[in-house]
Each structure stands twice: as structure tokens, then as C-alpha cells.
Design an enzyme around this catalytic site. Structure first.
Site, PDB file in Angstrom:
ATOM      1  N   ASN A 187      25.556 -17.381 -61.346  1.00  0.00           N
ATOM      2  CA  ASN A 187      24.257 -17.159 -60.722  1.00  0.00           C
ATOM      3  C   ASN A 187      23.113 -17.055 -61.715  1.00  0.00           C
ATOM      4  OD1 ASN A 187      26.527 -15.857 -59.151  1.00  0.00           O
ATOM      5  ND2 ASN A 187      24.965 -15.918 -57.580  1.00  0.00           N
ATOM      6  N   VAL A 231      17.662 -17.656 -61.310  1.00  0.00           N
ATOM      7  CA  VAL A 231      18.546 -16.610 -60.801  1.00  0.00           C
ATOM      8  C   VAL A 231      18.888 -16.955 -59.357  1.00  0.00           C
ATOM      9  CG1 VAL A 231      18.808 -14.149 -60.319  1.00  0.00           C
ATOM     10  CG2 VAL A 231      17.458 -14.894 -62.284  1.00  0.00           C
ATOM     11  N   CYS A 232      20.171 -17.155 -59.077  1.00  0.00           N
ATOM     12  CA  CYS A 232      20.593 -17.532 -57.729  1.00  0.00           C
ATOM     13  C   CYS A 232      20.953 -16.291 -56.932  1.00  0.00           C
ATOM     14  CB  CYS A 232      21.791 -18.475 -57.792  1.00  0.00           C
ATOM     15  SG  CYS A 232      21.324 -20.189 -57.905  1.00  0.00           S
ATOM     16  N   VAL A 233      20.052 -15.885 -56.067  1.00  0.00           N
ATOM     17  CA  VAL A 233      20.278 -14.750 -55.176  1.00  0.00           C
ATOM     18  C   VAL A 233      19.661 -15.121 -53.839  1.00  0.00           C
ATOM     19  CG1 VAL A 233      19.982 -12.272 -54.853  1.00  0.00           C
ATOM     20  CG2 VAL A 233      20.013 -13.199 -57.148  1.00  0.00           C
ATOM     21  N   THR A 259      16.697 -18.471 -53.382  1.00  0.00           N
ATOM     22  CA  THR A 259      17.256 -19.508 -54.250  1.00  0.00           C
ATOM     23  C   THR A 259      18.697 -19.837 -53.896  1.00  0.00           C
ATOM     24  OG1 THR A 259      17.760 -17.754 -55.836  1.00  0.00           O
ATOM     25  CG2 THR A 259      15.768 -19.035 -56.212  1.00  0.00           C
TER      26      THR A 259
END
Length: 1292
Positions: free
Chosen positions: A1032, A1039-1041, A1046
Site C-alpha cells: 500500500n 498511499v493506497c487506502v 485511492t
């Protein structure tokens, strides 16, 4: 389903039954199917001893050929979707996909689309109708594994867990003459040709240019009964009717590309022939009442429309860089060459091809009845007959050599035995009623077993099998034939991929589906009543149109250790879905990442072999000679850790990759003007050269320096020019089962992500499919308006800059959009809708005004975004839209997070949170929030201008956020903000204990957008190492959240105006920095509890630990000024704690390895899979059956599943406890229970291994990890000492 014709269970024939060929797309293969009890109605799969380790692998994968019971009879089908995949695999198929079953029709298709796929079920597309259905895996029997060259596979029966690359496949097909009931078997897939010379999606070479076909015009050459010949376009041809209709098109032409074939008999009114071009013979009189019966003599392509991708090195050609015209006319088609050297690997169930009778076959006289059976039931019984006929040979082969793999040559049968085989097949299938167990008589089985098999390597011609047919059965089927022929709905129609930009999943081509006039129906009935058998003599060289009804695939595999194994039955392999980035295969080009390695950038390595368990590779290092015509070996072959090498940035070649020549050949020979320069990689050699098959089918071995792999360009430019083509795709073609997809401005957009939709002019976009029901909050609607306005605002300023160079139409549309959005900006949702507020529930069939309103806004947003992408002249500093952290000019110096021992200067709680510079607030947990005077110049968002449209509202929101941070920060998180830029924050997060991230610090830069909290904040992760240490956290800062928009999220996981910055920080700490980060990757959670998932998770943790130590080394050497004091204080103790902990693990591993090598030949613990019996029994108490409950990651298909403020609590959940499912079928014997998942990663370790429980899978340590971690620990120790942080004795 059980095959009624199958022999007794003792015969292992089912494992060898032929099946459909693999798809054009490299597809994962399936694991073996368990063998249920013979009496059960479930699939009879391979016996238990042939299966994988119990509870360790999946049963089926996409593109597998299976058989099962559908509508009361056994059918063949293709697996189109498995649990955990996002969308139908046929969405990825290219032009020459399946014809016979490329479109699902009827209720099965709709139900499959509407309902989610449960665990333990797969979506099957039945042949020949094309209907899709969700079927339990254990009810299906694997007939053939789909593998194609370049697939990465593992051997299912071996305890060795190394993977290999498929380098070639051999497919023996059973094909049916279209319009007849005759089957030819075996036919090698290399002897089958495409009916059409070019198809949609083909890559072509035209002189020195590479292009892709996106549209084409076709015509058919027809021959009338009086000998006259004419050419007709396919649009007119679609108005004719097939005298021998195929069951999958029910008398309707389902597509131009697959609807016609040489030898096809058509009939239609004379008026259709009024506009044809007469080629030879006497033109007939075209009376209004007459009907013509014609035979298709040839199918032709008369025009290609091409997207040009790139130009190759062309010594004898022109220097012009202008591409050829996008339309290639018939006179120039001779210069076009298809890239099709791997066509033979792409044959699959239902595909129509041309077969040329080989010279070695004696002239055959074939009799058949026409039309072929035209109902689902009849075709279903054909599947039984095919399996029964083919199984006889398989049984004979296996009885002769039970311990060896079935050789591809063994499956041939002498033509002299053709009559005997035909007689038996007719006797078996003469009666419509079948015996309950479907077994052949003992005499037949004995006779077959007594036949002598042919010697290996003896090539024999194919023979003909005729389906037996009883006259009573045939008579009874006539009415069904007529009913099926009258059927004009989509239930049994098929649309080929050639008319659809998403290749074979649309409902397109409906304009070609003509209803059958009554007179034609009557004529068909008369034709059937004649019942005359038609005979035809075939001579060598004759071409006939055939349809693939089943295949048997074998593969040649190069394993990681460098060995090559040939003729492996594809059913004995299973695919590696999620390949570790640190897995290398022989022939891979690599570079050295070690600091002390040779700095010469011209030196590169070639992997000679790999040790999968030890995680090391043997590498030879090469350098190009100054002459440029060859390479020289540098030093000796070296054993290198996989963590110390990386893929070469330029030399990335895999089998089937499309390449162009970019330089001189190595031998310096004079160039031919027509020397080919576009081709495909056939093989990557360990000698550092690449074998290429050029477009003219010539082969050369060439240095990688003279080649360029254009695969990445293909992905970007595939559909650049598709706007000009007519797609015909229906709106539901773009639907998917996922939840949402991210937009550049962080707004969660459509409920249904689109499947690789080609760019379409802004005002011509297809309308998104309407949801059956939707719940929209006022915040969501307002956020949509505000997000669109925010996107439009900075673009308004671009209009002047674009000037005359910009496309005027786009800017006119942009101005209109901005006007609309500005007018909406200050209106409430109620005013916009002029109606009542949104209601929580909505009628399923009637989309609400809210939904339409949001759809309009989303469309405007998308148009604006696309226009913005086209304007490349905007200066970075002027951009006020969403910041792209990837293009920040100066990357901040290494920064990192903080821990529980951070000092608090002034333990005062903030009352107002207006915040004075230098004041620090300490939360109840002892963590720190402070306000500094100036934002640092290297803050990722410092250059983004900050001008909130409603300043008072914005600062009020910021004060609330600061109050929350000052009082509620959990342990391990520290935040700082700045007086001169109240929209900017910096955060440090300490790695949680018992994870690979423990004692590490992770730093983030944050900005609150102008319209916050309508949209989420912008985060930038400040990476300190090359590559990702977490799925992530990208090294470019992303930032993959799901809270940030995202990644995909549901419910409370999506950002709303009530969400907070604190929630995001807690989500990162609790749901990203976890003990098994491997499963954070999208789709990987479905591997949890399986052997493959455990292996990958353990290897990922090794890589993560190495990168954590590398990152912390950078932080110690270059701490960012914002957190410099906190970082130094943390590492003065935490740094040495990290060093000592890892060194203790190395010592423990060494001791246990010695101890395990001592007892009587007990093998040392390794990461290889356990034998089946051990895997089944050793952890029986910890396994859970699974067939129906949600998977751990099912609630969120993305990289995380945080739930807002509860993130910390959910972080501590036991992921593996959520894999419980209902018990499997009672009919399945216990020894082959499908797909059990283990509760804990600890259960994969050998019993009494003695490995410590450190909180995450890491033991046993691989040799490559030990090599690499020792190197990075040495550097970390040196950095700590350089920074004046000596080791304290009490730390140990």
C-alpha cells in the site's frame, strides 16, 4: 459431473481426457479436481493420489476446460471466473477468442452477472450455447488445463515448490466438421488455420511499422448452383440463412467474423444479390420471388484500419517517421504480415478454424446427415460421445504405461482401426438411453486394453469418428430443431469478440440477428424430411471448416533450476497467479543492487539457474564489447541472493513479447532491404541472447542491445485511435462486480468500474448502466459538485494558455462544463433536485433523480479530467488541482516516523487549537501533536498554492481536526502542523510490534484540500528505499487506502464529510503495517490459508525486513529536520533493538538447522510443500472446510479494509479466523476434500520444528535472505555508529 460413459473408477482415464485448448491470453491453470465417489452425481476427477496436497491449492482457475451436468446432460464448458477475481476473464481476450461460446445468453448469463460469486463456486460458460452459470467446483471435472507459452506454473504432484516457465505447448484437438456430425481426432493445433486472414486486435507488421488492427471490412465469395461466382459484403451476407445452422447461433449470424466459413451453404431471396459484384459465370435472373442457394467459396478481408504503434530500425527503408495511412486497402494487404507464431497455443473450445487434410491420410469418404442436431440436448449428448470415443485410447495408453506421462504421440491411432472404432462408437451411442454407470462392457474394455500401443515418436495421421445416430432419436429431434431454429432471443446466440472493443463479452451484433421468415422455416423442414445422407470425398489438400470440441494440452516447461521437462500433461500443472517480484527464471536479465558491486552501468547479469527454496540465483555478468557485435563475460558465475538483484530496466524479454529491431545485427553482415524488423520473442537464452521469430516466420538469435520490447507502449496505445471504429458494445458490457474506482481528485466515482474502456470523445461517452438501487447521502451529492468545481477551477486558467494550439472543440465543451458547474456550486442538493430530500431506499427498477444528477456530475468531471490530460503545457506550480506526488521536483530528504517514547515539551491540552508555534500537546497515550512556525521547504505539498474558497469554514474544520489530534492520538503516532500553512501536516508512525515493521519509523506529508472535508486529504509517503516495503506504500509516495479514495472501499471505509485525518492515520498504522502485508495486495487475500499463499507471504516478509533495515539506514544518515530530534532519540535505543532482534533470529535458525540435520536422515525444514498425507493429517484439527462464507478480504477487494476510527481494533483481528465455510459435499471422500484452509500460518511449519513464534511468517530463513540481511545490517550498524549512537550493553 459424473460421466455416464466413464469406465470403472479404477481406470485413471478421466485425468487424461482431452479438453479445450488454452486461451490466447496467458491464463492461470487449475489444480486437480478431487474424485468423488462413483455413485455420486458430482464430477469424477482424478484420483486422490493425483491431486495436490490436500488443503493446499485451488481446484479450478479461469480458462480451464471442464465437464459437468447442464440441463440434464453432460456438457463441456470453460471456466470464466473464479472466486476472488474482479471480472470475467473473457474481458481480457483478444480478437481470436472463442466463437462457439464467446457470448453468454439467457438467464444463466444474467444471473451470473447479477449475483456475486461465492467461495467454492466458479462461473462456467457451457458449450455450445454460451450460457453462463455458477457451479460448485466439486461438481465439475477438469478436462484440460489452459496453459500458453510464458505462463508461470508449478508441478502439482511434486514436493518441489519451484516454479517454471512454459516455453511451448502441444495441443491435440478433436474437431467437428461444421454442419455435420463427424469428428476428426487427433488434429494438432498447428494444422489448424484461421478462417479469416486478419482479425480485430491482431498485431501486424507493415514494412518497418508495427500496428494493431482496430477495424476491418470483409467480403465473401459465393458460388451459385449454375456455377456463377460473386462477391458480397458481410452486411448483405448477414441477411442470408444457414441451411445447416449451428446450435450456438440458432440460424442467426452472430458476427461477421465467425458467421461465415468456406463450404457453408446459404439460402436467401434474390433481391439480396442485386448489389453483389459478379466475378464469373452466367449472372442469373433476379426475380422478386426466387431464392438462391449458394456455397461460400472463400472469405476475404478487403480493408484494414490500423493504429500504428512504432517504427523499427529499417536499413533499406525510408527515414520518414510519418506512419503509413491508417486504412490499408486490398491492393496493399500483401505487404501486411500478422504476428501469429503462437497461434497454435490459442486453440480453445468452440473456436472455428480451417483444417487442411494432410497428404499422409488416405482419401476419406465421409457421410453425414444435415442439418446437424440443433438443440441443446442433442449437443449435450455429443459431449458424452466425444469423451467416450477419446477415452478408449487414453485407457489403452495408460494401461500400457501407467507410470509415465502420456506422450503426445501415443494418442494417435492407426487409420486401419478406424472402422472398428466407428463401429464401437455407433454401438455405444445407438440408444438414447444410457446405462446408469455409463461404463463400457467388460469385453470392449478388455479388447481395447489388449491392443498394442504405437511406439513413442511414431507419427500417425488423424482418423475420423462419426457420431452414431439412431433414426428414432433423429426423428424425435426434428421438432426441437425447428424450435431452436425459430429462437431469436439472446439465449443461444453468440457474439464474437471481433465486433466488440472488449472482445467477446458484449451483446453487440444485434443488428445481424435476423428473424427467420416463415417460408425459410418451411424450407428447412422440407430439407430435414429428406433425411438423405450426404457424402463427400476428401482429398489431401482439401480445406474444411471445423469447430474445436475438445483438446488435450501438453507443455514443455523450463524450471527455475535450469532443467527442461517436455510433454507434461497440462492437468499436472497449476498456475502461479501471484508471482513474487524476487522470483527469477533462467535467461532473465538482471542488474546488481549491492552497494559494493561494480559501478559500471554497462555490466548486466543473466540468470543461469535459481534455487527457489534458498532464494538465490547463479548469475553470469556480461558487458558489450566496444565493437558492439558481441558480449564478453565478466568474472566467474556467481551465487547471488535474489534480494540483491533486480530486473534489468531495459532488457525485459519474455516469450511472446513483441519486439522491434533498433540496431545493426551482431555479425555486421550487409543488410537486406526487406530484412524483417518486427517480431516476437521465441526464447530467452542463458547465453545473453534472444531468439526472435520475425513477421515472415524467419528466426534469428540477436543481442538484447539491438531489440526494443514495445509491450509497455502497446498497453498505452492499444486504443488510441479506436474512436473511429464502430464498437457496437452494449452498456452492460462495461459492468463489473467491483465497488468503485479512484479518480484523480480522490472522489470515489462510479459504482461499477469500467473494463479497459477505450477513449471516446467527451460528449460521446456511453451512458453508465443504471444501478438497480442506490442510496445517496446529501454529503455525497454535495461532494460530487464540489469535487467537479474544484477540478474545473484550475482548468479555467488554462484556457488562455492553451491558445490556438489547443483543440477548440474540447475547450468549448470545457467552458460549457465550467459554466454548469459554477451555477451548481452554491446550490443545495434539494434545490438542485427540486424535490424531496433523498430517501434511504429506492425502487429497484427506477433510478432516482439523485442518481441521475450524480451521474451527470460524474460525466462532467470525467470530461474535464480527459481534457486536462490533453493539455500538456501547464506549469507545475500553477496547478491547483489534486497534487501529483509522483512529479514533485525535489524529493524531501529521508524522513520517518516516531514511537511511544517521543518527548513532550509542554504537556498542555489545547482548548481552542488555534495553536501557537512551539506549543506541544500530549495526548492521553503520551503521543505528541505540535505546531511549528514554518513549514519546511521540502514538504511534498509546499509548492501547492493554498486558497480555500471559504476560508472561515475551512479553518473551523482545521481547528476541529487539530483538537482531535491533540487529544486522541494513539500510541505510536506523532503529528506536526505549521502556523504559516495550516493546511499542511507531517506525521510519523511507529511500526507495530510483532510485524516486519517493528522498530521502524514511517513518515508522511499531508495536505488538506481547499474544499476539505468534502474530499479526503492528500497523503504522500516519504520512501527511503528503492521499491515498496508494503503493497500500500509506493516508492513514488502514493498511499493506497480506501478512506483516501485511492482504493476500493465500502460503507464506512469510504470518505465522507464526517471522516477525519485521525481515522486515516489509524488505518495506516493498523491495517497497512500488519504482520502479513502480502495479503494487502488486491486479490491476494483469496490465497490466505493455502500453501501458495503462505509461501508468498513468508517470502514477502523477508523482502519487507530487508527494505525496512535499508530505509532506517537512510533515516539515520539523513533525518528530516521536522522530526530530527525524535528520530535520533528513537534510534539510540530502537535501532540497536532492531539489529539484535534480527541477529538473534539468524542464530536461532542456524542452531535449528544443525539440529534438524542430525536425526536419521530427517530432512531439514524447508519452505517446500509437505507431502499430501502430511498436509492432510498434520493439522486436521486446525483446518476448516470452506464453501460459502465471505473471505477475509471479501468486504473490500482492495488493499485494505479499514473501518474508519475502528481501524485500530480491526487491525488486531485474526484474519485467518474468517475463512470458515460450510462443510463440503458428503459425497466427496474425506481423502480429497477440496481446498481446506488453515487457520494459522504456524500450521504450515513442520511439527516440533522449534521455530520461535515472532508474530509473522518468516521461518525457515532462506539462504538468499541470510546473505542479504547480513549485508544491510552491517550498513545499519555503521550508520548508527556514525550518527553517534553507540550500542548499550543493556540493549542486548
Amino acid at each position: 459431473m459424473a460421466d455416464p460413459a466413464a469406465p470403472t473408477p479404477a481406470a485413471p482415464a478421466p485425468a487424461q481426457a482431452p479438453a479445450p485448448a488454452p486461451e490466447a491470453v496467458p491464463a492461470p491453470a487449475a489444480a486437480p479436481v478431487p474424485a468423488p465417489a462413483p455413485a455420486s452425481d458430482s464430477a469424477s476427477g482424478p484420483s486422490s493420489d493425483s491431486g495436490p496436497e490436500a488443503g493446499s491449492q485451488r481446484l479450478l482457475f479461469s480458462h480451464d476446460l471442464v465437464s459437468g451436468r447442464y440441463r440434464g446432460s453432460v456438457h463441456f464448458g470453460l471456466v470464466r471466473l473464479i472466486h476472488g477475481e474482479d471480472s470475467d476473464s473473457e474481458g481480457e481476450e483478444e480478437g481470436r477468442g472463442s466463437s462457439g461460446c464467446s457470448e453468454a445468453g439467457g438467464a444463466g448469463h444474467e444471473e451470473g452477472r447479477a449475483s456475486p460469486l461465492r467461495r467454492g463456486y466458479v462461473r462456467v460458460q457451457w458449450y455450445p450455447e454460451g450460457v453462463k452459470q455458477h457451479v460448485k467446483e466439486t461438481k465439475l471435472k477438469l478436462e484440460d488445463r489452459s496453459v500458453v507459452p510464458r505462463d508461470v506454473v508449478r508441478h502439482m504432484r511434486s514436493t518441489d515448490s519451484q516454479c517454471g516457465t512454459v516455453i511451448d505447448v502441444n495441443i491435440d484437438c478433436a474437431v467437428k466438421l461444421i454442419g455435420t456430425n463427424c469428428i476428426i481426432y487427433p488434429v494438432n493445433s498447428k494444422d489448424l488455420q484461421h478462417i479469416w486472414p486478419f482479425m480485430y486486435g491482431d498485431y501486424i507488421a507493415y514494412d518497418c511499422w508495427l500496428g494493431k488492427v482496430y477495424d476491418l471490412k470483409n467480403q465473401i465469395i459465393l458460388k451459385l448452383s449454375n456455377g456463377a461466382r460473386c462477391s458480397m459484403n458481410t452486411e448483405d451476407g448477414a441477411k442470408l440463412y444457414d441451411v445447416c445452422p449451428h446450435v450456438s447461433d440458432s440460424g442467426l449470424f452472430f458476427d461477421d467474423s465467425y458467421g461465415f466459413y468456406p463450404g457453408q451453404v446459404l439460402i436467401g431471396p434474390a433481391k439480396i444479390f442485386s448489389s453483389v459484384q459478379w466475378l464469373s459465370g452466367v449472372k442469373p435472373v433476379l426475380s422478386t420471388k426466387s431464392k438462391f442457394r449458394v456455397v461460400v467459396e472463400e472469405v476475404q478481408v478487403v480493408e484494414l484500419k490500423v493504429t500504428w504503434i512504432t517504427k523499427s530500425f529499417c536499413p533499406g527503408g525510408t527515414d520518414s517517421v510519418s506512419p503509413p495511412p491508417s486504412v490499408i486497402t486490398q491492393e496493399n494487404l500483401g505487404r501486411v504480415k500478422r504476428l501469429g507464431c503462437f497461434d497454435h497455443a490459442q486453440r480453445q473450445l468452440g473456436e472455428r478454424c480451417l483444417y487442411v487434410f494432410p497428404a499422409k491420410v488416405e482419401p476419406a469418404k465421409i457421410a453425414w446427415e444435415c442439418p446437424e442436431k440443433n438443440c441443446a440436448q442433442g449437443e449435450g449428448s455429443m459431449a458424452k460421445k466425444v469423451k467416450r470415443l477419446l477415452k478408449k485410447q487414453v485407457v489403452r495408453i495408460m494401461s500400457c504405461s501407467p507410470d509415465t506421462q502420456c506422450s503426445r504421440d501415443h494418442s494417435m491411432e492407426d487409420p486401419d482401426k478406424k472402422g472398428e472404432s466407428k463401429t464401437k462408437s455407433e454401438a455405444e451411442s445407438a440408444s438414447p438411453e444410457e446405462t446408469p454407470d455409463g461404463s463400457a462392457s467388460p469385453v470392449e474394455m478388455q479388447d481395447e486394453g489388449a491392443e498394442e500401443p504405437h511406439e513413442a515418436g511414431e507419427q500417425l495421421p488423424p482418423f475420423l469418428l462419426k457420431e452414431g445416430r439412431d433414426d428414432r432419436l433423429h426423428s424425435a429431434e426434428q421438432d426441437a430443431d425447428d424450435e431452436a431454429a425459430d429462437d431469436t432471443d439472446d439465449t443461444s446466440s453468440v457474439t464474437s469478440s471481433a465486433s466488440s472493443t472488449t472482445s467477446s463479452q458484449s451483446g453487440s451484433g444485434t443488428s445481424r440477428k435476423k428473424s427467420i421468415p416463415l417460408s425459410i422455416k418451411n424450407l428447412k423442414r422440407k430439407h430435414k424430411r429428406k433425411k438423405n445422407k450426404i457424402t463427400r470425398d476428401f482429398k489431401p489438400g482439401d480445406r474444411v471448416a471445423v469447430e474445436v470440441v475438445t483438446t488435450m494440452t501438453s507443455a514443455d516447461v523450463m524450471w527455475q533450476d535450469g532443467s527442461v521437462e517436455c510433454n507434461i500433461r497440462s492437468n499436472d500443472l497449476f498456475p502461479v497467479h501471484h508471482l513474487d517480484n524476487n522470483e527469477f527464471c533462467p535467461g532473465d536479465f538482471v542488474v546488481d543492487k549491492r552497494v559494493q558491486s561494480c559501478p559500471d552501468p554497462a555490466v548486466y547479469g543473466v540468470v543461469q539457474s535459481g534455487d527457489h527454496i534458498g532464494r538465490t540465483c547463479m548469475v553470469k555478468w556480461f558487458k558489450l564489447r566496444p565493437s558492439g557485435d558481441d558480449v564478453e563475460l565478466i568474472g566467474e558465475e556467481e551465487d547471488v541472493s535474489v534480494y540483491d538483484i533486480a530486473d534489468h530496466p531495459d532488457f525485459r524479454f519474455r516469450t511472446t513479447d513483441i519486439v522491434i529491431r533498433i540496431g545493426n545485427t551482431e555479425d555486421g553482415a550487409p543488410h537486406k532491404e526487406d530484412e524483417p524488423s518486427v517480431g516476437q520473442v521465441a526464447r530467452v537464452d542463458v547465453s545473453s541472447k534472444v531468439e526472435v521469430v520475425w513477421a515472415d516466420n524467419s528466426k534469428t538469435i540477436i543481442l538484447p542491445q539491438h531489440l526494443y520490447n514495445i509491450e509497455s507502449e502497446i498497453e498505452e496505445s492499444d486504443y488510441d485511435s479506436v474512436e473511429g471504429s464502430t464498437s457496437g458494445a452494449s452498456s452492460d458490457e462495461w459492468e463489473d462486480d467491483s465497488d468503485s474506482w479512484e479518480t484523480d481528485n480522490g472522489l470515489v466515482e462510479d459504482e461499477h468500474p469500467k473494463i479497459e474502456e477505450p477513449p471516446i470523445p467527451p460528449l460521446e461517452q456511453p451512458v453508465a448502466p443504471e444501478d438497480k438501487g442506490v442510496v445517496i447521502s446529501e454529503e455525497a451529492a454535495t461532494a460530487a459538485v464540489q469535487g467537479a468545481v474544484a477540478m474545473a477551477a484550475p482548468m479555467a486558467g488554462l484556457m488562455e494558455k492553451a491558445g490556438k494550439d489547443g483543440p477548440p472543440k474540447s475547450f468549448r465543451e470545457l467552458k460549457e462544463a465550467i459554466k454548469i458547474l459554477e451555477s451548481l456550486k452554491n446550490m443545495t442538493v434539494e434545490q438542485l433536485l427540486t424535490g424531496s430530500p433523498t430517501s434511504p431506499t429506492v425502487e429497484p427498477e427506477k433510478p432516482t433523480r439523485e442518481k441521475k444528477f450524480l451521474d451527470d456530475i460524474k460525466k462532467l468531471q470525467e470530461n474535464l479530467k480527459k481534457t486536462l490530460d490533453n493539455v500538456a503545457i501547464v506549469e507545475e506550480e500553477k496547478m491547483e488541482a489534486v497534487p501529483d506526488v509522483e512529479r514533485k521536483e525535489d524529493k524531501p530528504e529521508g524522513q520517518s516516523p516516531v514511537k511511544a517514547e517521543w518527548p513532550s515539551e509542554t504537556p498542555v491540552l489545547c482548548q481552542q487549537c488555534g495553536g501557537k508555534p512551539g506549543v506541544t500537546f500530549t495526548s492521553a497515550k503520551g503521543e505528541v501533536f505540535s505546531v511549528l512556525e514554518f513549514a519546511p521547504s521540502n514538504h511534498s505539498f509546499k509548492k501547492i498554492e493554498f486558497q480555500p474558497p471559504e476560508a472561515k469554514k475551512f479553518f473551523s474544520t482545521v481547528r476541529k481536526e487539530m483538537a482531535l489530534l491533540a487529544t486522541s492520538l494513539p500510541e505510536g503516532i506523532m503529528v506536526k502542523t505549521f502556523e504559516d500553512r495550516m493546511d499542511l501536516f507531517s506525521a510519523l508512525i511507529k511500526g507495530p510490534t510483532r510485524t516486519p515493521y517493528e522498530d521502524g519509523l514511517y513518515l508522511f506529508d499531508i495536505q488538506l484540500p481547499n474544499i476539505y472535508p468534502a474530499v479526503p486529504p492528500h497523503f504522500c509517503y516519504l520512501s527511503q528505499c528503492s521499491g515498496r516495503l508494503n503493497p500500500n506504500l509506493y516508492d513514488n509516495g502514493k498511499v493506497c487506502v480506501s478512506l483516501l479514495g485511492t482504493w476500493i472501499g465500502k460503507g464506512t471505509e469510504r470518505w465522507t464529510s464526517k471522516s477525519s485525518l485521525l481515522q486515516v492515520l489509524i488505518s495506516i498504522q493498523g491495517l497497512i503495517l500488519v504482520n502479513e502485508p502480502y495479503y494487502n495486495e488486491a486479490g491476494f487475500d483469496s490465497d490466505r490459508g493455502l500453501q501458495e499463499g503462505y509461501e508468498n507471504s513468508r517470502c514477502y516478509n523477508e523482502m519487507a525486513l530487508i527494505r525496512v533495515v535499508q530505509s532506517m539506514t537512510q533515516l539515520v544518515r539523513r533525518p528530516p529536520e521536522v522530526f530530527e530530534q525524535e528520530i535520533r532519540q528513537h534510534f539510540s535505543t530502537g535501532g540497536w533493538r532492531l539489529v539484535n532482534r534480527i541477529e538473534s533470529w539468524l542464530e536461532t535458525h542456524a542452531l535449528l538447522e544443525k539440529a534438524q540435520a542430525l536425526p536419521n536422515g530427517v530432512p531439514k525444514a524447508s519452505s517446500s510443500p509437505e507431502p499430501p498425507a502430511v498436509a492432510e493429517l498434520s493439522d486436521s484439527g486446525q483446518q476448516e472446510p470452506e464453501d460459502g462464507g465471505p473471505a477475509p478480504g471479501e468486504a473490500s477487494q482492495g488493499s485494505d479494509s479499514e473501518g474508519g476510527a475502528q481501524g485500530l481494533a480491526s487491525a488486531s483481528r485474526d484474519h485467518t479466523d474468517q475463512t470458515s465455510e460450510t462443510a463440503p459435499d458428503a459425497s466427496v471422500p474425506p481423502s480429497v476434500k477440496p481446498k481446506k484452509r488453515r487457520k494459522s500460518y504456524r500450521s504450515f511449519l513442520p511439527e516440533k520444528s522449534g521455530y520461535p513464534d515472532i508474530g509473522f511468517p518468516l521461518f525457515p530463513l532462506s539462504k538468499g535472505f541470510i546473505k542479504s540481511i547480513r549485508g544491510v545490517l552491517t550498513q545499519f550498524r555503521a550508520a548508527l555508529l556514525e550518527a553517534g549512537m553507540p550500542e548499550c550493553t543493556e540493549d542486548k
